[in-house]
Write an enzyme that holds these catalytic residues in place. Structure first.
Site, short mmCIF file in Angstrom:
data_model
loop_
_atom_site.label_atom_id
_atom_site.label_comp_id
_atom_site.label_asym_id
_atom_site.label_seq_id
_atom_site.Cartn_x
_atom_site.Cartn_y
_atom_site.Cartn_z
N ARG A 173 54.87 42.39 19.86
CA ARG A 173 54.31 43.66 20.33
C ARG A 173 55.24 44.77 19.84
O ARG A 173 54.88 45.54 18.97
CB ARG A 173 54.19 43.62 21.86
CG ARG A 173 53.51 44.82 22.44
CD ARG A 173 53.28 44.67 23.94
NE ARG A 173 54.52 44.70 24.72
CZ ARG A 173 54.55 44.66 26.05
NH1 ARG A 173 53.42 44.60 26.74
NH2 ARG A 173 55.71 44.70 26.71
N MET A 177 29.73 54.67 40.73
CA MET A 177 30.96 55.43 40.46
C MET A 177 31.76 55.67 41.74
O MET A 177 32.99 55.54 41.75
CB MET A 177 30.62 56.77 39.81
CG MET A 177 31.85 57.54 39.38
SD MET A 177 31.48 59.16 38.72
CE MET A 177 30.58 58.75 37.24
N LYS A 221 56.66 51.64 35.91
CA LYS A 221 55.70 52.27 34.99
C LYS A 221 54.31 52.35 35.64
O LYS A 221 54.05 51.65 36.63
CB LYS A 221 55.64 51.47 33.69
CG LYS A 221 55.18 50.02 33.86
CD LYS A 221 55.52 49.19 32.62
CE LYS A 221 55.04 47.76 32.79
NZ LYS A 221 55.58 46.87 31.73
N TYR A 268 21.82 50.88 41.50
CA TYR A 268 21.36 51.26 40.16
C TYR A 268 20.78 50.07 39.41
O TYR A 268 21.29 48.96 39.51
CB TYR A 268 22.52 51.83 39.33
CG TYR A 268 22.90 53.24 39.72
CD1 TYR A 268 21.95 54.26 39.80
CD2 TYR A 268 24.23 53.56 39.99
CE1 TYR A 268 22.32 55.55 40.15
CE2 TYR A 268 24.61 54.84 40.33
CZ TYR A 268 23.64 55.84 40.40
OH TYR A 268 23.99 57.11 40.74
C1 LIG Z 1 56.08 45.65 32.31
C2 LIG Z 1 57.32 45.01 31.80
C3 LIG Z 1 58.16 44.27 32.66
C4 LIG Z 1 57.77 43.90 34.07
O1 LIG Z 1 57.04 42.71 34.08
P1 LIG Z 1 56.55 42.02 35.45
O2 LIG Z 1 55.80 40.82 35.00
O3 LIG Z 1 55.68 43.03 36.11
O4 LIG Z 1 57.77 41.72 36.23
C5 LIG Z 1 59.39 43.84 32.16
N1 LIG Z 1 59.75 44.10 30.89
C6 LIG Z 1 58.95 44.76 30.03
C7 LIG Z 1 59.40 44.99 28.63
C8 LIG Z 1 57.71 45.23 30.45
O5 LIG Z 1 56.90 45.86 29.59
#
Ligand SMILES: *Cc1c(COP(=O)(O)O)cnc(C)c1O
Length: 390
Positions: free
Chosen positions: A157, A334, A59, A285
């Site tokens: 979550r 920036m 991701k 800045y």
């Molecule tokens: C992002 C995520 C992972 C990966 O976690 P890491 O700590 O980067 O290995 C695994 N499972 C879910 C549901 C996630 O959101």
């Protein structure tokens, strides 16, 4: 796969660029070392039973790296699944010819069309989402669409709860549109030994959810709960698959595990101007730094638009120039930062390493009170990616 077919040479990723050796690039760039990626994959695999499947989490541009190239390499290495957060990340992988199944962690109703078109396998985390997806699929006469049930074991979550089981089973019994491929959950603090009891309780609750769900299904889906730190700390809960992100990129959330892994990304920028300042001068800045003795600064071609947050300014963060620490002086701009090179012989055009094997993202992140995940995923798309596979 053609991105991988010319070892020794950096290859173009998102936009074409001249195939210069990475070492000679006179611009800010992020080296992505596929050998380090393969090393990390084999280290993580070696902690698991041979029959355990491996889901690679790619991701957020594979944690700021380069999702398609990383996924192509991992597919060639034999990972069993990919995981992405949002549907466009999954469709991007399909556009790059990735054939491996993709678990979609956060399906949104607005993405159903793309989910079906690109064979993304949604995580079903609420009764509401289950109903919406089933309705969508039934209207299109789609059957047997692969889905994964997500259990909320304590992170609070996304996820179904134990009391949802009867409703989940009822909905699944009334439709042919979906097929439950796996049941999974996510640990809230797998890297933290102080939360060991909490993590174990999550694992126990996950067991209970799995038992409850499978009683009402006429098949046994596979199951998974571990992320990277889970692999290291709770291997007994590996079940049929693990999901790893940060470990693949070279960070283990613990110095002991960091030592086994190799950072995949190296962020390099260059010095574009050097200033010799008198006492009483100011830098940047809002006159963010004022000198009380003579100081030499180097201006670097990287700033907060590239993902180096203002939180790293005022001496908190630093870069390496010729192997020496050069702290950030004043405020991060920036497009640029100024660093203290008073005691470092250097000149225009010299490279500065912002993060990488020599300066782990986890250390830099810690200097500003954040974590490697945030620093890596903040590296903006303005930074040229250069792939190294030798
Ligand atoms: C992002 C995520 C992972 C990966 O976690 P890491 O700590 O980067 O290995 C695994 N499972 C879910 C549901 C996630 O959101």
């Amino acid at each position: 796969m053609n991105a991988l077919s010319s070892p020794m040479k950096p290859v173009p990723v998102t936009t074409p660029f001249h195939c210069l050796r990475a070492m000679t690039l006179q611009e800010t760039h992020l080296e992505i070392n596929l050998k380090a990626l393969a090393h990390n994959y084999s280290v993580l695999r070696s902690r698991l039973q041979p029959q355990t499947s491996f889901l690679a989490v790619v991701k957020a541009f594979s944690y700021g790296h380069e999702a398609a190239v990383v996924a192509q390499k991992l597919e060639a290495l034999g990972v069993n699944y990919f995981g992405v957060a949002y549907a466009p990340e999954g469709s991007n992988l399909r556009h790059h010819d990735i054939q491996t199944p993709i678990l979609l962690l956060h399906p949104l109703p607005g993405h159903f069309e793309s989910i079906v078109a690109h064979r993304l396998e949604p995580s079903l985390y609420s009764l509401d989402l289950i109903t919406q997806l089933i309705t969508y699929l039934e209207q299109r006469n789609i059957e047997d669409f692969p889905v994964h049930l997500k259990f909320n074991s304590g992170l609070n979550r996304l996820g179904l709860s134990l009391k949802d089981i009867p409703d989940v089973l009822e909905r699944l019994a009334q439709t042919k549109s979906v097929r439950v491929v796996s049941v999974f959950s996510h640990l809230a603090a797998s890297e933290d030994p102080k939360e060991d009891a909490f993590s174990r309780n999550q694992i126990n609750r996950f067991e209970a959810f799995y038992e409850g769900v499978t009683l009402g299904l006429n098949h046994k889906p596979f199951r998974h709960i571990l992320n990277t730190s889970g692999i290291f700390n709770y291997p007994e809960a590996q079940y049929n698959m693990v999901r790893s992100g940060i470990g693949l990129y070279g960070y283990g959330n613990d110095t002991q595990f960091d030592a086994l892994l190799q950072p995949v990304a190296r962020l390099i920028t260059i010095i574009t101007q050097i200033h010799h300042l008198d006492p009483g001068a100011s830098v940047g800045y809002n006159r963010g730094h004022q000198t009380n003795q003579a100081m030499t600064t180097a201006t670097l071609a990287i700033g907060h638009a590239d993902g180096i947050s203002r939180l790293y300014g005022q001496g908190k963060g630093w870069v390496l120039i010729h192997g020496q620490k050069a702290p950030i002086v004043g405020n991060v701009c920036m497009d640029m930062i100024m660093v203290d090179v008073t005691n470092i012989p250097c000149q225009n055009g010299d490279q500065a390493i912002v993060l990488g094997p020599e300066l782990p993202a986890s250390s830099l992140a810690e200097s500003a009170g954040t974590i490697s995940y945030e620093l890596l995923t903040s590296l903006s798309q303005r930074i040229k990616r250069v792939v190294i596979d030798s």
